[in-house]
Design an enzyme around this catalytic site. Structure first.
Site, PDB file in Angstrom:
ATOM      1  N   LYS A 191      -1.677  -3.480   3.476  1.00 25.65           N
ATOM      2  CA  LYS A 191      -0.977  -2.053   2.370  1.00 25.65           C
ATOM      3  C   LYS A 191       0.188  -2.373   2.833  1.00 25.65           C
ATOM      4  O   LYS A 191       1.329  -2.866   2.377  1.00 25.65           O
ATOM      5  CB  LYS A 191      -0.430  -0.838   1.499  1.00 25.65           C
ATOM      6  CG  LYS A 191      -0.469  -0.223   2.696  1.00 25.65           C
ATOM      7  CD  LYS A 191       0.545   0.380   3.173  1.00 25.65           C
ATOM      8  CE  LYS A 191       0.240   1.667   3.778  1.00 25.65           C
ATOM      9  NZ  LYS A 191       1.818   2.105   5.128  1.00 25.65           N
ATOM     10  N   THR A 248       4.826   2.313   0.053  1.00 25.90           N
ATOM     11  CA  THR A 248       4.922   1.616   1.041  1.00 25.90           C
ATOM     12  C   THR A 248       5.795   0.829   0.164  1.00 25.90           C
ATOM     13  O   THR A 248       6.878   0.411   1.068  1.00 25.90           O
ATOM     14  CB  THR A 248       4.253   0.974   1.501  1.00 25.90           C
ATOM     15  OG1 THR A 248       3.092   2.199   1.979  1.00 25.90           O
ATOM     16  CG2 THR A 248       4.256   0.596   3.216  1.00 25.90           C
TER      17      THR A 248
HETATM   18  O1  G3P Z   1       6.443   3.095   7.008  1.00 21.34           O
HETATM   19  P1  G3P Z   1       5.990   2.474   7.052  1.00 21.34           P
HETATM   20  O2  G3P Z   1       5.829   0.857   6.198  1.00 21.34           O
HETATM   21  O3  G3P Z   1       5.085   2.290   8.148  1.00 21.34           O
HETATM   22  O4  G3P Z   1       4.768   3.052   5.128  1.00 21.34           O
HETATM   23  C1  G3P Z   1       4.707   4.238   6.017  1.00 21.34           C
HETATM   24  C2  G3P Z   1       3.266   5.098   5.280  1.00 21.34           C
HETATM   25  O5  G3P Z   1       2.194   3.985   5.773  1.00 21.34           O
HETATM   26  C3  G3P Z   1       3.577   5.213   4.042  1.00 21.34           C
HETATM   27  O6  G3P Z   1       1.926   5.700   3.766  1.00 21.34           O
END
Ligand code: G3P
Ligand code: NAD
Length: 332
Positions: A191, A248
């Protein structure tokens, strides 16, 4: 009383340590820099990674891994996925022999294409029944503010998953258990790559139809990879798949989405890295390992390939968009 050692005091390590403490678990956080450990201990605040969030009294911090790991029932691994192996090499002799090892990291190791639970098993020689992962739509800042969120704790040993669930269940944080470690890890690592694509699209000025199309087709390619590697597709339809993708890919709090946005606005990889203020955007490295993993299973991941071309092959975002849309048509 359950005791948790949280190894890593970045945004998520700190927010999750707060969740554990709010759930009544004794928490000792390990920080890489002695001055950060001292600051957390003295002020109940992680001013570098979660400024303004007051941490509970029962949460303590140390720079000494031996102190953090002593008598821990749960060892929470909250460092970036590309450093986890090195960190574990230096910690493994100090980890209590029956502790549950809980990975928070969302990535695939660059050199080996291993998921984090596989890296943990390889380095520590722990039986896979002792290794759990936690993944879901959990933006650190929102969780630290006590905004309601759900997550998944996956472990082959359901009793351990339930013990971790109890250790982090609060009035605002709702953990579900699962035995599908592969599905949770593939969902979490991939993701980030799809969120980079969404950020790039918004950065070049594209709108919500484009973002929704990327999320949906992103889910399709993540599910293909998950199924090929042994995941249950229903995991990817749950919190650790579609849930985390939506959070995300759409939140300005996401480092991956913001990083993609900066690239879409015309910034270089170095510019985007500077704007991240040293925080990890895991998808930048994982797009290479996820792409290689997909290739090794013969799985087609066109969005991941496009993100890789933009991040590491100097392709312009609009050229990547054109290349994606120029592919032959197919059924859904
Ligand atoms: O800030 P990121 O893109 O690393 O995403 C944070 C978390 O994985 C969201 O669940
Ligand atoms: N931030 C979130 O909202 C969030 C939510 C869920 C999962 N995650 C995942 O959790 C993992 C950790 O993310 P984070 O948000 O805490 O990252 P971060 O960038 O905020 O912090 C990373 C932490 O690791 C430490 N670190 C960096 N290099 C290190 C090294 N070589 N050795 C030891 N420690 C090192 C840093 O000092 C810092 O304390 C990532 O895989 C991320 O994808 C993050």
């Amino acid at each position: 009383m359950t005791k948790a050692a949280v190894m890593g005091s970045g945004s998520w390590g700190t927010a999750f340590a707060k969740v554990l403490a709010d759930a009544g678990t004794d928490v000792m956080m390990w920080a890489r820099r002695p001055e950060l450990a001292q600051c957390i201990e003295q002020t109940n605040e992680n001013k570098d990674y979660l400024p303004g969030s007051i941490l509970p009294e029962r949460l303590h911090a140390t720079h000494d891994p031996e102190v953090a790991l002593a008598n821990a029932d749960i060892v929470v691994l909250a460092v970036p996925s590309q450093t986890l192996r090195g960190n574990l090499e230096s910690w493994k002799s100090m980890i209590p022999p029956d502790a549950t090892l809980l990975s928070l990291a969302k990535g695939v190791e660059s050199e080996t294409l291993l998921r984090m639970s596989q890296v943990i098993a390889q380095v520590t020689k722990a039986d896979p029944s002792r290794i759990a992962v936690l993944s879901g739509p959990n933006l650190a800042r929102e969780v630290a503010e006590g905004q309601p969120a759900a997550t998944v704790i996956a472990c082959p040993d359901s009793a351990r998953a339930i013990a971790v669930q109890k250790a982090c269940h609060t009035g605002y944080f709702r953990p579900y258990t699962n035995t599908d470690v592969i599905g949770c890890e593939i969902g979490g690592a991939c993701k980030n790559v799809i969120a980079l694509a969404c950020g790039m699209a918004s950065g070049v000025g594209l709108g919500d139809n484009t973002i929704a199309s990327i999320i949906t087709r992103g889910l399709a390619e993540v599910t293909r990879l998950g199924v090929a590697t042994g995941a249950n597709p229903s995991t990817l339809a749950g919190l650790a798949g579609v849930g985390d993708l939506v959070a995300t890919c759409t939140s300005p709090l996401s480092r991956n989405r913001s990083f993609g946005h900066a690239l879409g606005r015309g910034g270089s990889l170095a510019d985007a890295q500077r704007a991240a203020h040293g925080q990890v955007a895991e998808g930048v490295k994982s797009c290479t390992s996820v792409r290689a993993l997909a290739n090794s299973y013969g799985v087609d991941m066109p969005l991941t390939n496009a993100v890789h071309r933009v991040c590491h092959e100097d392709q312009a975002v609009l050229d990547a968009v054109q290349q994606l849309l120029g592919r032959s048509t197919k059924s859904e």
